[in-house]
Design an enzyme around this catalytic site. Structure first.
Site, mmCIF file in Angstrom:
data_model
loop_
_atom_site.group_PDB
_atom_site.id
_atom_site.type_symbol
_atom_site.label_atom_id
_atom_site.label_comp_id
_atom_site.label_asym_id
_atom_site.label_seq_id
_atom_site.Cartn_x
_atom_site.Cartn_y
_atom_site.Cartn_z
ATOM 1 C CG ASP A 129 -24.491 16.924 19.320
ATOM 2 O OD1 ASP A 129 -24.880 16.338 20.347
ATOM 3 O OD2 ASP A 129 -23.315 16.859 18.909
ATOM 4 C CG HIS A 130 -23.793 18.554 23.264
ATOM 5 N ND1 HIS A 130 -23.709 18.151 24.574
ATOM 6 C CD2 HIS A 130 -23.158 17.602 22.538
ATOM 7 C CE1 HIS A 130 -23.044 17.000 24.646
ATOM 8 N NE2 HIS A 130 -22.707 16.653 23.423
ATOM 9 C CD GLU A 194 -23.780 15.914 28.677
ATOM 10 O OE1 GLU A 194 -22.647 16.063 29.173
ATOM 11 O OE2 GLU A 194 -24.018 16.074 27.466
ATOM 12 C CD GLU A 202 -18.298 18.015 19.839
ATOM 13 O OE1 GLU A 202 -19.064 17.559 18.975
ATOM 14 O OE2 GLU A 202 -17.073 17.760 19.854
ATOM 15 C CG HIS A 246 -17.302 16.385 23.705
ATOM 16 N ND1 HIS A 246 -18.109 17.246 24.422
ATOM 17 C CD2 HIS A 246 -18.142 15.450 23.183
ATOM 18 C CE1 HIS A 246 -19.367 16.855 24.331
ATOM 19 N NE2 HIS A 246 -19.410 15.772 23.592
ATOM 20 N N GLY A 247 -13.408 15.245 22.016
ATOM 21 C CA GLY A 247 -12.097 15.469 21.408
ATOM 22 C C GLY A 247 -11.431 14.153 21.079
ATOM 23 C CG HIS A 283 -22.757 12.670 24.526
ATOM 24 N ND1 HIS A 283 -23.240 13.952 24.623
ATOM 25 C CD2 HIS A 283 -23.782 11.947 24.008
ATOM 26 C CE1 HIS A 283 -24.486 14.003 24.192
ATOM 27 N NE2 HIS A 283 -24.835 12.789 23.828
ATOM 28 C CB SER A 286 -12.774 10.564 19.951
ATOM 29 O OG SER A 286 -13.769 10.944 19.040
ATOM 30 C CG ASN A 305 -23.555 12.111 20.294
ATOM 31 O OD1 ASN A 305 -24.532 11.390 20.082
ATOM 32 N ND2 ASN A 305 -23.675 13.342 20.758
#
Length: 381
Positions: A129-130, A194, A202, A246-247, A283, A286, A305
């Site tokens: 990942d990242h 990206e 994240e 993210h989150g 990405h 959520s 992701n």
């Protein structure tokens, strides 16, 4: 060159459309796949309009949960290690100077996945990942392990890696991606990059204060990546920013603009003469609405992701178990059945970790359903 590449892309689309199952892809096998076979899975997903979720793992237990879910839904899956997850895999007590522990954890985790994945009967794309600029020693260490594995086995240890230089100026980001893709091409490996920034926090990287305009890439920005990388290799994917964060957030609070993905494809199509030439990655999903996820897949997203939601799912299994068996988890001896009754069968890690795996398996399977990644390994679809 333009005409030849357009023709090749068209042939690839028709070839992928002709497959009814991932097993129709030449060279397909259960377990970790790399190179042309791994790339063909992404082409197949794009042609059939489904996406493969990539789940962050931190332990043998979370790896097993992802593989069990993949077997259950009978479809290919992606397993990925973040830098922090890889370091945790090796053990937090180890010195991580020069990213030594993170490299060790990534390599050890990759070998573990390779050892057990074939028994689950589905193809697995193994990914990291990242990787921000400050973490490049980790990336370099994994590539060295890939090259060593390639010399011995004719394929890299990992299927793909992500280089996330989105915090750097675009020109520097793209130039460094070109440099690394040249190196990865020699071992037939996929690069994910990206452009634009995914907001939120994240794995220790905090982009929560980034300006709003950075959360949305332009078609021109995305095409610059394709223009720079495609002469080197076809094997790259682009995580373009379309409002991703993210989150975890309540549904509707993340302001995604999946229509931008359509614009990216349209602009690139006009420039190249190829239909939807971009392989896009989602990405920070959520809290996204299901309709937004479906729109993203329709626009050519082939990978999404997932981390925050499966972290909660894993914990939820432990939480539910504790609440149900609280009276048996207050000491080694003594429970509601008697003061001298032993509790070993309740506090044994194999018991409560298995409960955690069960709830994570369910969440992984649910994500696959959202992305239409169900029964893609069925012989007769």
């Amino acid at each position: 060159f333009w005409l030849k590449s357009a023709l090749n892309a068209t042939l690839q689309i028709f070839s992928a459309m002709a497959y009814n199952s991932v097993w129709d892809i030449p060279g397909m096998k259960a377990g970790v796949v790399t190179g042309d076979v791994a790339w063909a899975i992404l082409e197949f997903a794009k042609a059939k309009k489904f996406a493969i979720p990539a789940f962050n793992v931190t332990s043998s237990s979370t790896i097993v949960a992802v593989l069990e879910a993949a077997k259950k839904i009978n479809s290919p899956i992606m397993i990925q290690f973040s830098q922090g997850g890889a370091q945790f895999m090796a053990g937090k007590a180890l010195d991580n100077t020069g990213q030594a522990a993170a490299i060790l954890g990534s390599v050890a985790g990759a070998h573990f996945v390779r050892a057990i994945a074939p028994s689950y009967g589905v193809p697995v794309i193994l990914h990291s990942d990242h990787c921000a600029k400050k973490l490049l020693p980790w990336f370099d260490g994994m590539l060295e392990a890939d090259e060593a594995y390639f010399k011995e086995h004719g394929e890299p240890l990992f299927s793909s890696h992500m280089l996330d230089l989105s915090e750097e100026p675009d020109d520097e980001n793209i130039a460094m991606c070109k440099k690394y893709l040249e190196r990865m091409k020699a071992i037939n490996q996929i690069l994910e990059m990206e452009i634009g920034i995914t907001g939120g926090v994240e794995d220790g990287v905090d982009n929560s204060g980034v300006s709003k305009d950075k959360l949305y890439s332009s078609p021109q920005d995305v095409y610059k990546v394709h223009e720079a990388l495609s002469p080197i290799s076809e094997k790259f994917t682009i995580a373009a920013a379309f409002g991703n964060v993210h989150g975890v957030y309540k549904p509707g609070n993340v302001k995604l603009r999946p229509e931008l993905l359509v614009d990216y494809q349209k602009f690139a199509s006009e420039k190249t003469g190829k239909e939807s030439p971009l392989f896009l990655v989602f990405h920070g999903g959520s809290g996204s609405e299901r309709s937004e996820i479906e729109s993203a897949v329709d626009a050519g997203v082939v990978k999404m992701n997932v981390d925050t939601d499966t972290q909660w799912a894993y914990w939820e299994g432990v939480l539910k178990f504790y609440k149900a068996k609280e009276g048996y988890l207050q000491g080694q001896i003594g429970n509601p059945e008697g003061e001298d009754k032993p509790n070993k069968s309740y506090y044994d890690p194999r018991k409560w970790m298995r409960e955690a795996e069960g709830t994570m398996v369910a969440r992984v399977a649910d994500q696959c359903k959202m992305l239409r990644n169900i029964e893609q390994c069925a012989k007769n679809l």
